[in-house]
Design an enzyme around this catalytic site. Structure first.
Site, mmCIF file in Angstrom:
data_model
loop_
_atom_site.group_PDB
_atom_site.id
_atom_site.type_symbol
_atom_site.label_atom_id
_atom_site.label_comp_id
_atom_site.label_asym_id
_atom_site.label_seq_id
_atom_site.Cartn_x
_atom_site.Cartn_y
_atom_site.Cartn_z
ATOM 1 N N ASP A 234 0.858 -1.185 0.000
ATOM 2 C CA ASP A 234 0.000 0.000 0.000
ATOM 3 C C ASP A 234 0.903 1.248 0.000
ATOM 4 O O ASP A 234 2.088 1.170 0.337
ATOM 5 C CB ASP A 234 -0.882 -0.049 1.250
ATOM 6 C CG ASP A 234 -1.665 1.224 1.445
ATOM 7 O OD1 ASP A 234 -2.293 1.687 0.480
ATOM 8 O OD2 ASP A 234 -1.646 1.765 2.575
ATOM 9 N N ASP B 168 -0.401 5.077 0.846
ATOM 10 C CA ASP B 168 -0.728 6.101 1.853
ATOM 11 C C ASP B 168 -0.719 5.519 3.257
ATOM 12 O O ASP B 168 -1.379 4.519 3.531
ATOM 13 C CB ASP B 168 -2.116 6.692 1.564
ATOM 14 C CG ASP B 168 -2.158 7.353 0.194
ATOM 15 O OD1 ASP B 168 -1.271 8.155 -0.090
ATOM 16 O OD2 ASP B 168 -3.071 7.037 -0.597
#
Lengths: 247, 696
Positions: free
Chosen positions: A19, A21
């Site tokens: 991922d 953010d």
């Protein structure tokens, strides 16, 4: 670094999904600074009180999310700011909405820093010969900008955004799409590194995955259901990775 | 985040346990009773009141800020004591908690001050034996003024000089010793053109607050005067002397302090990091050349931490050895706290028992070791600071930038844009127009064009540029475009950046050899013709034929004398039309969409800028590497690029440039802003060469 289900890491992964953010960089502080810059701009240029702006922003954001559901556009700051201006009785004000959006992302990028050891971890994974996929919610435009800005785009073989997948990661589709782009069967073993529930829960629903959850500074200290390992610092993750991948 | 850091939790636990268990005599017999008496019978002059009741003159040698800070904590403790049925234990604990709070503030401030190394600050500061032993074992309170000094430095770096001055004033109000820093901070602000305008904004609030807090007490309070005399602070400052002859005694500490002051002045341009090293050295001088109290060691800590964040493993090791030496010496020689909760009512005795010659030698050796390591640390900090100081070596030579190109290519626009980055007062512009040999109506213009080197004093221009680059002022006349006449000569001083602009700015080989950056401005032929015709015909009413004839008349000289300078440029900027069809009608009033072509002499090193121009600024860039890698040509569509986005790119890619630029650089939007970005890119790439040259 804490292993919750050590057996999940017994098998060498075929790839690692990561991922962006709040996993590779801390989102909350830069987001707060960016919103403060937007409120200040609205105060100076539109004479809107910061608290009134914040109230309008919240209701606009909630309305956009309700309307668009789990799609990339539901995270669009441009739509939030357009809705905010409308809620403030200023109509759409396209130029101002664009300006506020630019201000938001510019300030966020200027404040955002890769977490210590994050880039080194990506290098380490690549050095171990593992293909990497960045699987992230939000629109391709801003996520690509972030990857180039942080100068980490070079480490990823594929990037999947929820805009491209059509739905957010919570639905699992972006993970499946990443596997397909990597040329892997969904049944093959992969690892997924992320902070959010969807990274550890939704990925498990569609993939044969071992999940490593990053515990964020502002997030819960407890692991999400389905997390096979948790870590706070990439330095700790790297130390563990070296051993786990060498074994 | 601190709250998840086990080192932070361990350090905090250690502090809280220390506050609960340890009762240092200096607090139990001095600070706390002094404050308790002041609170029980409030007075504007608690010092005189304390002495009048027979109090120890050494009980509280701090200013009113310290009283104001600690009193609420002790007051709360007194209330709690009363509620608990008497005694003074809770007031003592609350006093300790006030130190924990100041200590915590110090940690937060240092992490913000060194935000790139916030993680390491926890180890360097929060777990430092110096702060733990000095503050909690021996009970010294210097952490409070030190936190104020640190806050002042942080706020100063953030560009708030008034608040920074007020904070230093408050630090002086807490402990007058902080005054030792003021001259160095004033030199720092003066030495750096970027900060010079803020000198008054810093010093006036600082002095005003310091005087308001300390002067009335020093002048009017008999108690404060008596306590100062009893403390023998002045004696200790003047204590170490070298008697040269009767009546000629050298006081070593003031002498060293003045030498440091002179050295700081001579450095010329001090960076923020060097300021840290110098301030650290000031306190090391005081530490090493006076019989300093334990609390003094806390004062050096923020500067040692700053050094550790920048130094390698050796620097960290040196600072650690210093801290260990300090702790050993103090534990060997000073009595420690009482531990009433575990039944030790008296102070922990020094580790070295007795006063025999062996003990004295051991104590002396420990002190010698502390001083030696401290001296090495101070010198290393200063050397490190000096090596990293003045990244662009502006103290030795200003930056030299030249912009050559034909009339109408935008030399003045670019020069103004560059000046806007460095700040108006930081740039000296040497204009080629001032070196024309003749006034506008001079007869020789009938046979020579301005483009002909024979019509210009190019030798004089090169000489003047060299003088400015040697930091020597010049006398130069100015060509007044309004009158076509030259003004009388006037004195021009060199500044950080010398900008030479003109038709022949890259003509002189001697001048070229001195340049840090050579820029040539070009323009697409058709576009130039279009702009010239549109301006002269539409705005000035000249016939088209005459305008075209004038262009043709200049052409041979342009090709012979101006255009060849292109080959000497590090960067060539050229504007070209995005759509040539738009140039067909010179009478059009519409905007002509433009592209910027950038030719870089060096084919390597532009890649990151190009990627960020696309990703952050939204510009479109085509890259064409010349055969053999002799150069690269970039064609950029970016008229809608914002100056703010360009600033984000520069801060990301060239953080070292912030020392060089104005506080608020004036970034231009569009293609001019992109030119600003490439100018800075070239300067950043050139800086290692400048550093190397200055070392030779």
């Amino acid at each position: 670094m804490r292993l919750i289900a050590p057996a999940a890491f017994g098998e060498r992964p075929r790839a690692v999904l990561i991922d962006l953010d709040d996993t590779l960089y801390g989102y909350e502080g830069p987001h707060r600074a960016a919103m403060a810059a937007v409120r200040e701009k609205a105060r100076v240029s539109l004479n809107v009180r910061p608290d009134a702006f914040e109230d309008a922003f919240r209701s606009a954001r909630d309305a956009v999310k309700r309307r668009l559901g789990r799609t990339a556009s539901s995270h669009s700051r441009l739509l939030y700011f357009q809705g905010t201006l409308e809620a403030l009785g200023l109509n759409s004000q396209v130029a101002i909405a664009l300006d506020l959006e630019q201000t938001y992302w510019r300030t966020l990028l200027a404040r955002a820093r890769l977490l210590p050891g994050a880039e080194e971890t990506l290098i380490e994974l690549r050095a171990a010969g593992l293909p990497l996929a960045c699987v992230t919610d939000l629109t391709a435009q801003i996520q690509f900008r972030k990857l180039v800005y942080f100068e980490i785009d070079r480490y990823f073989d594929v990037v999947v955004t929820s805009e491209e997948a059509g739905v957010d990661k919570a639905g699992g589709v972006p993970f499946s799409l990443a596997m397909s782009k990597l040329g892997l069967d969904p049944r093959e073993r992969v690892w997924c590194i992320g902070d959010a529930e969807c990274d550890v829960e939704a990925s498990k629903e569609v993939l044969n995955v071992a999940t490593l959850q990053r515990l964020t500074e502002d997030g819960p200290c407890t692991p999400h259901a389905g997390a096979d390992a948790v870590f706070r610092k990439f330095s700790a993750l790297r130390v563990w990775l070296r051993g786990a991948l060498a074994a | 985040m601190l709250r998840h850091d086990p080192r932070f939790a361990a350090g905090l636990l250690l502090r809280l346990v220390a506050v609960l268990l340890l009762v240092p005599p200096v607090q139990a017999e001095g600070f706390t009773p002094f404050l308790r008496q002041g609170l029980a019978a409030p007075s504007l002059d608690p010092w005189t009141q304390w002495l009048s009741t027979g109090g120890d003159p050494l009980a509280f040698l701090y200013g009113p800020v310290m009283v104001a800070y600690h009193a609420p904590f002790v007051g709360l403790g007194m209330l709690a004591d009363r509620a608990a049925g008497g005694g003074g234990a809770l007031a003592q604990i609350c006093f300790g908690l006030s130190l924990v709070l100041a200590d915590l503030a110090m940690l937060v401030l240092l992490r913000r001050l060194h935000d790139g190394a916030a993680d390491r600050v926890v180890a360097f500061y929060w777990l430092s034996p110096i702060v733990l032993v000095a503050t909690y074992y021996f009970g010294e309170v210097d952490i409070v003024p030190t936190a104020l000094v640190t806050a002042s430095l942080l706020v100063l770096r953030e560009g708030r000089p008034r608040a920074a001055g007020a904070l230093l004033g408050a630090a002086i109000g807490a402990n007058i010793s902080a005054l030792a820093l003021l001259p160095f901070m004033a030199i720092f602000l003066w030495s750096h053109r970027r900060h010079r305008d803020t000198l008054a904004a810093f010093t006036i609030p600082c002095l005003a607050l310091a005087l308001a807090l300390q002067a009335p007490l020093l002048l009017l309070s008999g108690g404060v005067q008596a306590m100062l005399l009893a403390s023998a602070e002045v004696d200790s400052i003047l204590g170490m002397t070298v008697p040269l002859a009767p009546g000629q005694t050298l006081h070593v500490m003031p002498f060293a302090y003045l030498l440091l002051l002179y050295g700081a002045w001579r450095v010329g341009r001090m960076s923020f990091d060097l300021l840290h090293a110098v301030l650290g050295a000031v306190y090391f001088v005081i530490l090493l050349l006076t019989p300093a109290s334990t609390g003094w060691y806390v004062w050096v800590l923020p500067f040692v931490v700053a050094y550790q964040t920048r130094a390698g493993a050796r620097g960290v090791a040196l600072a650690t050895v210093f801290a260990i030496a300090f702790v050993l010496h103090r534990l060997l020689t000073e009595p420690g706290p009482a531990l009433p909760l575990i039944g030790m009512a008296g102070p922990v005795p020094p580790w070295l028992p007795g006063t025999g010659p062996v003990a004295e030698h051991l104590a002396g050796l420990a002190y010698t070791a502390t001083s030696a390591v401290g001296l090495v640390l101070a010198v290393t900090m200063l050397r490190h600071g000096l090596e990293e100081n003045d990244f662009f070596r502006l103290s030795q030579r200003p930056l030299a930038i030249a912009i050559a190109g034909d009339s109408g290519t935008g030399k003045d626009t670019l020069a103004l844009a560059i000046a806007g980055l460095f700040g108006g007062g930081a740039v000296t512009n040497l204009s080629g127009d001032d070196y024309h040999l003749f006034e506008r109506h001079g007869r020789l213009w009938q046979s020579l064009t301005h483009l002909d080197p024979r019509a210009n004093d190019l030798d004089g221009m090169a000489r003047d540029a060299q003088s400015l680059l040697g930091w020597k002022p010049i006398l130069c006349r100015h060509y007044d475009h309004a009158t076509g006449l030259f003004t009388p000569r006037r004195r021009i001083k060199a500044t950080d950046v010398v900008l030479v602009t003109g038709l022949h700015a890259l003509y002189s080989p001697a001048l070229r050899a001195s340049l840090d950056l050579a820029i040539y401005l070009d323009m697409d032929d058709e576009l130039r013709r279009f702009f010239k015709i549109r301006r002269d015909v539409r705005e000035r009413g000249h016939p088209v034929e005459r305008v075209l004839a004038s262009l043709e008349r200049r052409r041979p000289d342009y090709e012979r004398f101006v255009q060849p300078q292109r080959a000497h440029a590090d960067i060539v900027f050229a504007l070209l039309p995005a759509d040539r069809a738009g140039l067909a009608d010179w009478a059009t009033t519409g905007r002509i969409p433009l592209l910027l072509r950038v030719r870089l002499h060096d084919a390597v090193g532009h890649e990151r800028v190009v990627r960020h121009l696309g990703a952050v600024c939204g510009a479109q860039v085509d890259v064409a590497v010349e055969a053999g890698g002799h150069g690269v040509e970039l064609t950029i569509a970016g008229e809608d690029v914002s100056g703010e986005d360009l600033q984000v790119v520069v801060l990301k890619l060239f953080p070292m440039l912030s020392e060089l630029l104005a506080w608020s650089p004036a970034w231009q939007p569009g293609l001019t802003g992109i030119m600003q970005l490439f100018v800075l890119m070239q300067l950043a790439r050139h800086s290692p060469k400048r550093m190397q040259e200055s070392r030779q």
